[in-house]
Motif scaffolding. Structure first.
Motif, mmCIF file in Angstrom:
data_model
loop_
_atom_site.group_PDB
_atom_site.id
_atom_site.type_symbol
_atom_site.label_atom_id
_atom_site.label_comp_id
_atom_site.label_asym_id
_atom_site.label_seq_id
_atom_site.Cartn_x
_atom_site.Cartn_y
_atom_site.Cartn_z
ATOM 1 N N SER A 227 -58.628 84.408 42.273
ATOM 2 C CA SER A 227 -57.543 84.295 41.287
ATOM 3 C C SER A 227 -57.419 82.894 40.702
ATOM 4 O O SER A 227 -57.103 82.731 39.515
ATOM 5 N N ALA A 228 -57.651 81.868 41.522
ATOM 6 C CA ALA A 228 -57.543 80.493 41.016
ATOM 7 C C ALA A 228 -58.581 80.239 39.913
ATOM 8 O O ALA A 228 -58.283 79.582 38.911
ATOM 9 N N THR A 229 -59.780 80.780 40.093
ATOM 10 C CA THR A 229 -60.831 80.644 39.069
ATOM 11 C C THR A 229 -60.406 81.326 37.779
ATOM 12 O O THR A 229 -60.635 80.804 36.676
ATOM 13 N N ALA A 230 -59.772 82.484 37.918
ATOM 14 C CA ALA A 230 -59.309 83.223 36.743
ATOM 15 C C ALA A 230 -58.271 82.415 35.966
ATOM 16 O O ALA A 230 -58.315 82.353 34.728
ATOM 17 N N VAL A 231 -57.341 81.793 36.668
ATOM 18 C CA VAL A 231 -56.316 80.974 36.024
ATOM 19 C C VAL A 231 -56.970 79.808 35.271
ATOM 20 O O VAL A 231 -56.598 79.494 34.136
ATOM 21 N N GLU A 232 -57.967 79.184 35.890
ATOM 22 C CA GLU A 232 -58.673 78.057 35.264
ATOM 23 C C GLU A 232 -59.413 78.486 33.995
ATOM 24 O O GLU A 232 -59.545 77.701 33.045
ATOM 25 N N MET A 233 -59.875 79.721 33.981
ATOM 26 C CA MET A 233 -60.605 80.215 32.814
ATOM 27 C C MET A 233 -59.678 80.544 31.655
ATOM 28 O O MET A 233 -59.988 80.270 30.494
ATOM 29 N N ILE A 234 -58.535 81.150 31.969
ATOM 30 C CA ILE A 234 -57.634 81.646 30.920
ATOM 31 C C ILE A 234 -56.746 80.549 30.331
ATOM 32 O O ILE A 234 -56.569 80.475 29.101
ATOM 33 N N SER A 235 -56.198 79.716 31.165
ATOM 34 C CA SER A 235 -55.173 78.748 30.727
ATOM 35 C C SER A 235 -55.592 77.889 29.528
ATOM 36 O O SER A 235 -54.798 77.719 28.586
ATOM 37 N N PRO A 236 -56.812 77.343 29.478
ATOM 38 C CA PRO A 236 -57.170 76.457 28.357
ATOM 39 C C PRO A 236 -57.236 77.139 26.992
ATOM 40 O O PRO A 236 -57.102 76.470 25.965
ATOM 41 N N ILE A 237 -57.463 78.444 26.954
ATOM 42 C CA ILE A 237 -57.638 79.111 25.654
ATOM 43 C C ILE A 237 -56.410 79.899 25.209
ATOM 44 O O ILE A 237 -56.337 80.352 24.070
ATOM 45 N N LEU A 238 -55.432 80.056 26.082
ATOM 46 C CA LEU A 238 -54.318 80.962 25.811
ATOM 47 C C LEU A 238 -53.581 80.643 24.518
ATOM 48 O O LEU A 238 -53.270 81.540 23.728
ATOM 49 N N SER A 239 -53.339 79.372 24.254
ATOM 50 C CA SER A 239 -52.580 78.990 23.059
ATOM 51 C C SER A 239 -53.411 79.109 21.778
ATOM 52 O O SER A 239 -52.865 79.119 20.671
ATOM 53 N N LYS A 240 -54.730 79.217 21.913
ATOM 54 C CA LYS A 240 -55.610 79.265 20.739
ATOM 55 C C LYS A 240 -55.879 80.691 20.248
ATOM 56 O O LYS A 240 -56.318 80.878 19.112
ATOM 57 N N VAL A 241 -55.627 81.678 21.096
ATOM 58 C CA VAL A 241 -55.975 83.061 20.762
ATOM 59 C C VAL A 241 -55.005 83.609 19.724
ATOM 60 O O VAL A 241 -53.782 83.515 19.885
ATOM 61 N N LYS A 242 -55.531 84.204 18.664
ATOM 62 C CA LYS A 242 -54.713 84.758 17.584
ATOM 63 C C LYS A 242 -54.537 86.269 17.698
ATOM 64 O O LYS A 242 -53.511 86.808 17.316
ATOM 65 N N ASP A 243 -55.544 86.957 18.197
ATOM 66 C CA ASP A 243 -55.507 88.418 18.281
ATOM 67 C C ASP A 243 -54.544 88.865 19.383
ATOM 68 O O ASP A 243 -54.708 88.519 20.552
ATOM 69 N N ALA A 248 -52.575 89.775 24.804
ATOM 70 C CA ALA A 248 -51.833 90.601 25.772
ATOM 71 C C ALA A 248 -52.647 90.795 27.046
ATOM 72 O O ALA A 248 -52.111 90.720 28.162
ATOM 73 N N ALA A 249 -53.944 91.029 26.886
ATOM 74 C CA ALA A 249 -54.815 91.218 28.054
ATOM 75 C C ALA A 249 -54.947 89.930 28.860
ATOM 76 O O ALA A 249 -54.968 89.960 30.097
ATOM 77 N N LEU A 250 -55.003 88.787 28.169
ATOM 78 C CA LEU A 250 -55.090 87.503 28.869
ATOM 79 C C LEU A 250 -53.829 87.218 29.673
ATOM 80 O O LEU A 250 -53.905 86.789 30.833
ATOM 81 N N HIS A 251 -52.669 87.471 29.083
ATOM 82 C CA HIS A 251 -51.415 87.277 29.812
ATOM 83 C C HIS A 251 -51.321 88.256 30.989
ATOM 84 O O HIS A 251 -50.829 87.900 32.063
ATOM 85 N N LYS A 252 -51.802 89.481 30.779
ATOM 86 C CA LYS A 252 -51.817 90.451 31.885
ATOM 87 C C LYS A 252 -52.647 89.951 33.050
ATOM 88 O O LYS A 252 -52.239 89.998 34.209
ATOM 89 N N ASN A 253 -53.844 89.447 32.729
ATOM 90 C CA ASN A 253 -54.723 88.961 33.793
ATOM 91 C C ASN A 253 -54.197 87.689 34.445
ATOM 92 O O ASN A 253 -54.375 87.471 35.648
ATOM 93 N N LEU A 254 -53.528 86.862 33.654
ATOM 94 C CA LEU A 254 -52.915 85.656 34.229
ATOM 95 C C LEU A 254 -51.786 86.059 35.186
ATOM 96 O O LEU A 254 -51.656 85.500 36.280
ATOM 97 N N GLY A 255 -50.993 87.048 34.762
ATOM 98 C CA GLY A 255 -49.945 87.559 35.643
ATOM 99 C C GLY A 255 -50.525 88.157 36.918
ATOM 100 O O GLY A 255 -49.993 87.958 38.025
ATOM 101 N N TRP A 256 -51.624 88.862 36.779
ATOM 102 C CA TRP A 256 -52.299 89.476 37.930
ATOM 103 C C TRP A 256 -52.800 88.387 38.892
ATOM 104 O O TRP A 256 -52.659 88.491 40.112
ATOM 105 N N ALA A 257 -53.389 87.336 38.322
ATOM 106 C CA ALA A 257 -53.916 86.242 39.145
ATOM 107 C C ALA A 257 -52.791 85.550 39.914
ATOM 108 O O ALA A 257 -52.928 85.252 41.109
#
Length: 344
Positions: A227-243, A248-257
């Motif tokens: 889960s820690a690896t997942a958080v490291e992958m998602i966090s840097p791009i979250l604010s840049k995603v427009k779609d 929604a899927a990124l926030h879901k996976n961050l919540g899951w992690a």
């Protein structure tokens, strides 16, 4: 026309007509055929017309040699695809680049070959790749292959999907969408090594496919317990995603992690954001139910379990389930068990 009718007509073609047909399938122009067979180009065109007549092809667009070639190629690809690779052994290794205005669209010729949805064999793949295409043509062909591959993926014809998607990246190695779709297809057949390889290629590109690839890689890390690896992958791009769907899927996976790390408040925060973006998103409801249960909020947990089942059942009725994640079936059983226990 059926297979038997095609075979009968083909066998009755004269040796001369068979050679013209086979040279067409090998990608030769009228001029190439005329030179090789020591006949005039008008004679070649008459032979092509006779072949079309014998196969009962439409006489419309009779002034277009490209149209006739396309019709013949499509017919052969459907009923006798072995001819597409067989004759390349009899013709020179070089397929001459055409200069005739009616014949110079090689991409259209190739698209006709690919229009019959079937697994692409290695021999057929080699045949297609021998054509000398420019960058624009390669891009057009790759997009067509990716589209068919994705459609076959949705239909769960995964071997066919793989064959088209692999060929797409042969034509355009930097095609992020095709790499993403390949990753998703490999994931479907539980080949996580290949899935991750193609997701990692896709994530190098700053577009929707790249962002979706990061999301899928993060999800696989969560399933592995990283889960820690997942958080490291998602966090840097979250604010840049427009779609919004990807977000929604990124926030879901961050919540899951975060849930996997027992950070319940952070998990809820991201899961609620996910539902703000996609209010009918079953995985987010399901994870919220699990987070609430772990935090001791049994009543809220049941509310979210019911919401999860409601939207998941709706997706199944609409046959959207083909896009859903495999873990949802496990969570569905868990949801039903929890609701039944409450009712007792």
């Amino acid at each position: 026309m059926n297979q038997q009718q095609f075979e009968l007509i083909f066998e009755k073609l004269t040796t001369r007509l068979k050679e013209v047909l086979q040279r067409i399938l090998a990608g030769e122009t009228d001029a190439d055929i005329a030179a090789a067979m020591e006949i005039g180009e008008p004679t070649v065109r008459k032979h092509i017309e006779r072949i079309c007549e014998k196969f009962g092809l439409s006489s419309e667009h009779s002034d277009s040699r490209r149209y006739k070639r396309s019709e013949l190629v499509t017919l052969v690809a459907k009923y006798k695809p072995d001819l597409l690779t067989e004759y390349q052994l009899k013709i020179t290794d070089k397929i001459t680049e055409t200069t005739d205005t009616d014949d110079n669209d090689i991409s259209e010729f190739i698209l006709q070959l690919l229009s019959v949805n079937q697994p692409i064999t290695e021999e057929f793949k080699k045949f297609i790749l021998r054509f000398n295409c420019n960058e624009q043509e390669k891009k057009q062909i790759a997009k067509f292959l990716n589209k068919i591959g994705y459609q076959q993926y949705l239909n769960s014809d995964l071997n066919i999907a793989l064959s088209y998607l692999k060929l797409a990246i042969e034509f355009k190695p930097d095609f992020a969408s095709a790499h993403y779709n390949l990753g998703a297809t490999y994931e479907k057949i539980d080949d996580w090594t290949q899935a991750c390889e193609h997701y990692k290629i896709a994530m190098q590109y700053q577009n929707r496919a790249g962002e979706a690839a990061i999301n899928n890689l993060a999800r696989l890390e969560i399933l592995r317990g990283n889960s820690a690896t997942a958080v490291e992958m998602i966090s840097p791009i979250l604010s840049k995603v427009k779609d919004n769907t990807v977000k929604a899927a990124l926030h879901k996976n961050l919540g899951w992690a975060y849930f996997q790390q027992n950070f319940y408040e952070q998990a809820k925060q991201h899961l609620f954001i996910s539902l703000e973006l996609e209010n009918d998103y079953p995985p987010a409801y399901c994870l919220l139910a699990q987070v609430q249960a772990a935090a001791g909020n049994k009543q809220d947990s049941i509310i979210f379990w019911r919401k999860f089942l409601e939207f998941y059942s709706h997706d199944q009725q609409l046959q959207r389930v083909r896009w859903n994640l495999p873990e949802l079936e496990i969570w569905k059983l868990e949801a039903m068990r929890n609701i039944m226990e409450t009712a007792i």
